[in-house]
Design an enzyme around this catalytic site. Structure first.
Site, PDB file in Angstrom:
ATOM      1  N   SER A 143     -31.369   1.032  42.473  1.00 19.88           N
ATOM      2  CA  SER A 143     -32.483   0.543  41.654  1.00 19.88           C
ATOM      3  C   SER A 143     -33.658   1.517  41.664  1.00 19.88           C
ATOM      4  CB  SER A 143     -32.889  -0.851  42.137  1.00 19.88           C
ATOM      5  OG  SER A 143     -33.805  -1.452  41.265  1.00 19.88           O
TER       6      SER A 143
ATOM      7  N   ASP B 169     -32.933  -2.701  35.133  1.00 23.12           N
ATOM      8  CA  ASP B 169     -33.033  -4.165  35.119  1.00 23.12           C
ATOM      9  C   ASP B 169     -34.483  -4.621  35.211  1.00 23.12           C
ATOM     10  OD1 ASP B 169     -33.570  -3.585  37.784  1.00 23.12           O
ATOM     11  OD2 ASP B 169     -32.149  -5.041  38.612  1.00 23.12           O
TER      12      ASP B 169
ATOM     13  N   ASP C 123     -32.116   1.543  37.461  1.00 21.29           N
ATOM     14  CA  ASP C 123     -30.922   0.882  36.908  1.00 21.29           C
ATOM     15  C   ASP C 123     -31.253   0.007  35.715  1.00 21.29           C
ATOM     16  OD1 ASP C 123     -32.187  -1.125  38.369  1.00 21.29           O
ATOM     17  OD2 ASP C 123     -30.315  -2.052  38.995  1.00 21.29           O
TER      18      ASP C 123
END
Length: 447
Positions: A102, A247, A245
């Protein structure tokens, strides 16, 4: 019970450090594959990754584990976490895997799993995978024609781009908008600029030249200064900063200012209410969301359901209580009509739809309420459990009493370091400073 490998969001650590090695990745592939081999069809697993150099190593090791227990592997290449969740469902895979850490620096990496329905694994399944990892797995091996094969899915990025584009209302395109998108040199470096351009926007992309080592480095949602500077330089209508990532998303207005995640959720809640899309009579956010958001929603006749910090708790509450909008101040926005996890690009498209519909500056659109003064202090301690101390408990109770019904004090331990987070908020900033200071002092006395 403490877990050996899995944390709050999959397995994460320094690549080739004490925990996250190719050996472990292969064992994880064997154990997870065994749990999801089912039926009499050729079982398949899809594997996506971000742009870290160590992703190649872990991808190969996982594939070895999966094929060894009889699963066919489909490599998706660099792909956002929410794209892996979507493609797990779309491709009728038995399991989805995302290799990413992430927003962490490039030295770290991680492994996240998705069930066939696109949701993350339960604690129970993760515990079962851990148990299998530490057993003799030679008994799990497939033989002969049962051994799995590996394929590369060249169409995966196109599938996700088309999916993301379809989340924008059909009557809207992005023509006439100048958009800066910062891809954090991460998983969305290809798909995000293409999706925005195909929807009609003029796109200026930064953080779109990954080299394996520069993911999240001075770019992306954890370093919004880069996109802010570019927005002002090119006089863009909006800036969109994704994390490694993709998100998570941070929005920058046309003046170069960061838009608070609570304001972002307020815009979506109001927009979806007007479009009769909002389900559940409100939204879900964490205990850290500002009181101003709660009051704004109340004025619309909506509720704010609060959860622990963490997008998994937001999603769990959304599913259990029937909400379709939730998120965190940090930019994890979950829109369950479209996704099973946070999706930075899809969330940004919902805001761009409002921008096109209202034809007002994003700084005006995203100023829905005045933030209530909020103060967060991180109090480091050496050992023990300070929150169990009677004097600390009394200080917290006294603080809440002083704030009354119009304020909040939230005290919680960090999940990753020896720190107690003390957050207070109320309309009186001086009072907030006072009560947070009192709780901090009580903790420091025994820390």
């Amino acid at each position: 019970m403490a877990r050996k490998y899995f944390g709050t969001d999959g397995i994460r650590g320094m690549a080739n450090g004490e925990k996250l090695t190719p050996e472990l990745a292969m064992k994880v592939g064997m154990a997870a594959g065994t749990k999801f081999v089912r039926g009499d069809h050729r079982n398949r697993v899809v594997i996506g990754k971000d742009t870290r150099r160590s992703g190649y190593m872990l991808e190969s090791a996982l594939a070895a584990g999966f094929t060894a227990v009889g699963m066919d592997v489909y490599f998706l290449g660099p792909m956002p976490t929410p794209a892996v969740a979507m493609l797990t469902r779309s491709l009728r895979a038995d399991l989805g895997v995302m290799i990413s850490a992430s927003h962490n620096p490039y030295e770290d990496n991680g492994i996240k799993f998705f069930r066939p329905d696109g949701y993350k694994l339960s604690d129970e399944i993760e515990a079962e995978i851990e148990r299998l990892i530490d057993t003799d797995m030679t008994k799990l091996l497939a033989h002969g024609m049962q051994i799995g094969r590996a394929h590369r899915d060249e169409a995966a990025s196109t599938r996700y781009i088309e999916y993301a584009k379809r989340t924008l209302p059909r009557s809207i395109d992005l023509s006439g908008l100048r958009v800066v998108v910062d891809c954090a040199n991460g998983a969305a470096y290809k798909v995000a600029p293409v999706a925005l351009w195909e929807l009609g926007a003029e796109v200026i992309a930064i953080g779109d030249e990954p080299n394996g080592y520069n993911i999240n480095h001075k770019v992306g949602s954890t370093a919004p200064e880069a996109v802010s500077a570019k927005v002002k330089e090119v006089r863009a209508d909006i800036g969109i900063a994704l994390d490694g990532d993709a998100d998570r998303v941070i929005i920058i207005d046309e003046k170069g200012n960061v838009v608070d995640g609570d304001q972002f959720m307020a815009v979506i809640a109001h927009s979806w209410l007007e479009r009769e899309m909002l389900v559940g009579g409100g939204i879900v956010a964490t205990i850290m969301s500002n009181l101003g958001l709660e009051r704004y929603l109340g004025g619309l006749g909506l509720t704010l359901e609060r959860t622990q910090v963490g997008d998994r708790y937001v999603l769990e509450t959304m599913r259990n209580k029937g909400f379709n909008v939730g998120g965190e101040q940090s930019g994890h926005i979950i829109l369950s009509d479209f996704t099973t996890t946070g999706d930075g690009l899809v969330a940004a498209l919902q805001l761009l739809a409002v921008l096109k519909q209202q034809n007002r500056p994003i700084s005006e659109i995203c100023h829905r309420f005045e933030r209530v003064p909020q103060l967060l202090r991180n109090v480091r301690f050496k050992s023990g459990k300070p929150l169990d101390d009677k004097h600390v408990k009394q200080a917290i109770a006294d603080a809440q009493s002083m704030l009354g019904a119009a304020g909040r004090i939230v005290v919680r331990p960090s999940g990753t370091e020896p720190v107690i987070r003390v957050m207070g908020e109320a309309d009186d900033a001086a009072l907030v400073e006072n009560v947070v200071g009192q709780v901090e002092a009580a903790i420091l006395k025994i820390a």
